[in-house]
Scaffold this active site. Structure first.
Site, PDB file in Angstrom:
ATOM      1  N   CYS A  68      50.170  31.837  39.848  1.00 58.30           N
ATOM      2  CA  CYS A  68      49.292  32.184  38.722  1.00 58.30           C
ATOM      3  C   CYS A  68      49.205  30.996  37.758  1.00 58.30           C
ATOM      4  O   CYS A  68      50.221  30.385  37.435  1.00 58.30           O
ATOM      5  CB  CYS A  68      49.850  33.416  38.008  1.00 58.30           C
ATOM      6  SG  CYS A  68      48.804  33.946  36.636  1.00 58.30           S
ATOM      7  N   CYS A  72      53.129  32.644  31.215  1.00 57.62           N
ATOM      8  CA  CYS A  72      53.887  33.716  30.560  1.00 57.62           C
ATOM      9  C   CYS A  72      55.395  33.486  30.802  1.00 57.62           C
ATOM     10  O   CYS A  72      55.835  33.431  31.963  1.00 57.62           O
ATOM     11  CB  CYS A  72      53.469  35.077  31.117  1.00 57.62           C
ATOM     12  SG  CYS A  72      51.670  35.253  31.146  1.00 57.62           S
ATOM     13  N   CYS A  75      57.523  35.578  33.365  1.00 60.25           N
ATOM     14  CA  CYS A  75      56.975  35.997  34.662  1.00 60.25           C
ATOM     15  C   CYS A  75      57.401  35.114  35.831  1.00 60.25           C
ATOM     16  O   CYS A  75      57.267  33.887  35.786  1.00 60.25           O
ATOM     17  CB  CYS A  75      55.446  36.058  34.578  1.00 60.25           C
ATOM     18  SG  CYS A  75      54.729  36.800  36.061  1.00 60.25           S
ATOM     19  N   CYS A 112      49.327  51.871  41.598  1.00 58.28           N
ATOM     20  CA  CYS A 112      48.972  50.770  40.691  1.00 58.28           C
ATOM     21  C   CYS A 112      49.042  49.456  41.456  1.00 58.28           C
ATOM     22  O   CYS A 112      50.065  49.158  42.084  1.00 58.28           O
ATOM     23  CB  CYS A 112      49.947  50.696  39.529  1.00 58.28           C
ATOM     24  SG  CYS A 112      50.135  52.249  38.649  1.00 58.28           S
ATOM     25  N   CYS A 143      45.150  52.585  39.528  1.00 59.00           N
ATOM     26  CA  CYS A 143      45.301  51.703  38.366  1.00 59.00           C
ATOM     27  C   CYS A 143      45.347  50.284  38.910  1.00 59.00           C
ATOM     28  O   CYS A 143      45.957  50.061  39.964  1.00 59.00           O
ATOM     29  CB  CYS A 143      46.600  52.021  37.637  1.00 59.00           C
ATOM     30  SG  CYS A 143      46.926  50.911  36.242  1.00 59.00           S
ATOM     31  N   CYS A 203      45.819  51.430  30.077  1.00 62.57           N
ATOM     32  CA  CYS A 203      47.273  51.406  30.171  1.00 62.57           C
ATOM     33  C   CYS A 203      47.701  50.116  29.479  1.00 62.57           C
ATOM     34  O   CYS A 203      47.369  49.026  29.960  1.00 62.57           O
ATOM     35  CB  CYS A 203      47.688  51.422  31.646  1.00 62.57           C
ATOM     36  SG  CYS A 203      49.459  51.191  31.902  1.00 62.57           S
ATOM     37  N   ARG A 275      55.575  55.144  29.335  1.00 60.27           N
ATOM     38  CA  ARG A 275      56.264  54.878  30.609  1.00 60.27           C
ATOM     39  C   ARG A 275      57.492  53.997  30.395  1.00 60.27           C
ATOM     40  O   ARG A 275      57.385  52.892  29.860  1.00 60.27           O
ATOM     41  CB  ARG A 275      55.318  54.192  31.603  1.00 60.27           C
ATOM     42  CG  ARG A 275      56.027  53.887  32.927  1.00 60.27           C
ATOM     43  CD  ARG A 275      55.090  53.312  33.965  1.00 60.27           C
ATOM     44  NE  ARG A 275      54.023  54.243  34.261  1.00 60.27           N
ATOM     45  CZ  ARG A 275      52.769  53.879  34.543  1.00 60.27           C
ATOM     46  NH1 ARG A 275      52.451  52.603  34.574  1.00 60.27           N
ATOM     47  NH2 ARG A 275      51.855  54.784  34.799  1.00 60.27           N
TER      48      ARG A 275
END
Ligand code: SAM
Ligand code: DTB
Ligand code: SF4
Length: 362
Positions: A68, A72, A75, A112, A143, A203, A275
């Site tokens: 990616c 972040c 991550c 998801c 999702c 979400c 959640r």
């Protein structure tokens, strides 16, 4: 619940009106309350809007892993961090549908799908739309979390029948720049606006334990609760520390801060599912039970999250049974409030054989 216990403990109070004007003063004051006060208020709020012993169960699959371009700090999938993760191309449709079928067999009602993209291309979107259609045809809610969207892309996802789009604010606007430099908080808010405007369910939540202050947690909750509509689902992740990421080695969060944050999320967004998301693999059963008492009513179920281990499914079955929690059925169409109407029929998670069952059969 026995009728007498039910009469004694379930307040027959009306649902609370949803507010979108919470001040930082109010939210920090909630977080600073003695824990028992907070738990009582959260549990009371929870019971006005939800059946207290139901839990929504979703299963997660990484459909495109690693490489990616974003940075972040938490991550494992950023190309900028050396985490040893093997990047993978977008999974073929058949593999995704096999995984969804297996999740359905295990008792999950929502599937998801997560992709390590800054944003999907239009071609990526077409491929994901085929996955959404296939999963919906299995009778599951869908999702996806694909990064930033243009409004037209959000609309195409909605037209394809997608139920939820996951896009986390992750932390406070004040702390965001210390964790991510390749996009802004405003970018996140804009995608959330598009998702909401086209009629997808949202979400959105965040990650705790990244070195943020209690004030940052209050500020993130304020952002989420003051959106024009509360996210229908609010994932609260505890940082999964991955070696090679900048946040590896961050001092562990006091677990009661997680409980407090969940309780305040429940109070601010009373009709949303909260959640208890990443991080459960390293939590005790007792801490998870406290989080459920504080108003968490949804989890990821299944042995994997995206690239890291989730709490073991057999352990979850045992925990739910010990706590008397029942997995919820898929939501009905036509709700007008977050969390307002859902089926509540008993449908246990599929029992997996325990090691003692296997030994007995051998
Ligand atoms: N790339 C897309 C994005 O960032 O929105 C979707 C995938 S991304 C992995 C989805 C979410 O996973 C992040 O927003 C973050 O909240 C969560 N996440 C990622 N790594 C995590 C970690 N190590 N611990 C806890 N949560 C994590
Ligand atoms: C969310 O809030 N948590 C999930 C989901 N949305 C996509 C992701 C958790 C990822 C945990 C780290 C990993 O497995 O890579
Ligand atoms: Fe990429 Fe999402 Fe990971 Fe950030 S959280 S590096 S955008 S996959």
């Amino acid at each position: 619940m026995s009728p007498s216990l039910s009469r004694a403990t379930v307040p027959s109070q009306p649902k609370m009106p949803l507010r979108h004007d919470w001040s930082m003063g109010e939210v920090t004051a909630f977080l600073d309350e003695p824990l028992n006060n907070l738990l009582f208020a959260a549990q009371t709020t929870h019971r006005r809007h939800f059946e207290p012993n139901r839990i929504q169960v979703s299963t997660l699959l990484s459909i495109k892993t690693g490489a990616c371009p974003e940075d972040c700090g938490y991550c494992s999938q950023s190309a900028k961090h050396e985490t040893g993760l093997e990047p993978e191309r977008l999974l073929p449709l058949s593999e995704v549908l096999d995984a969804a079928r297996a999740a359905r067999e295990e008792g999950a009602t929502r599937f998801c799908m997560g992709a390590a993209w800054r944003n999907p291309t239009d071609k990526n979107l077409e491929q994901v739309i085929a996955m959404i259609s296939g999963v919906k045809a299995l009778g599951m809610e869908t999702c996806v979390t694909l990064g930033m969207l243009e409004q037209d892309q959000a609309r195409r996802l909605r037209e394809a029948g997608l139920d939820y789009y996951n896009h986390n604010l992750d932390t406070s606007p004040e702390f965001y720049g210390q964790v991510i430099s390749t996009r802004t908080y405003q970018d996140r808010l804009r995608t959330l606006d598009y998702v909401r405007e086209v009629g997808l369910k949202t979400c959105s939540g965040g990650i705790l334990g990244m070195g943020e202050s209690r004030r940052d947690r209050a500020s993130m909750l304020c952002q989420l609760a003051n959106l024009p509509a509360h996210p229908e689902s609010v994932p609260i992740n505890l940082l999964v520390q991955v070696e090679g990421t900048p946040l590896f080695g961050t001092e562990a969060l006091d677990p009661f801060e997680l409980v407090r944050t969940i309780a305040v999320a429940r109070i601010l967004m009373p009709a949303s599912y909260v959640r208890l998301s990443a991080g459960r693999a390293n939590m005790s059963d007792e801490l998870q039970a406290l989080c459920f008492a504080a108003g968490a009513n949804s989890v990821f179920y299944g042995d994997r999250l995206l690239t890291t281990d989730n709490a073991d499914a057999l352990r979850d079955q045992q925990l739910f049974a010990r706590l008397g929690l029942q997995p919820e059925e898929a939501e009905l169409e036509g709700r007008d409030q977050p969390g307002g109407c859902h089926r509540s029929i008993d449908r246990p998670l599929r029992q997996r054989p325990t090691t003692s069952d296997q030994a007995a059969r051998a």
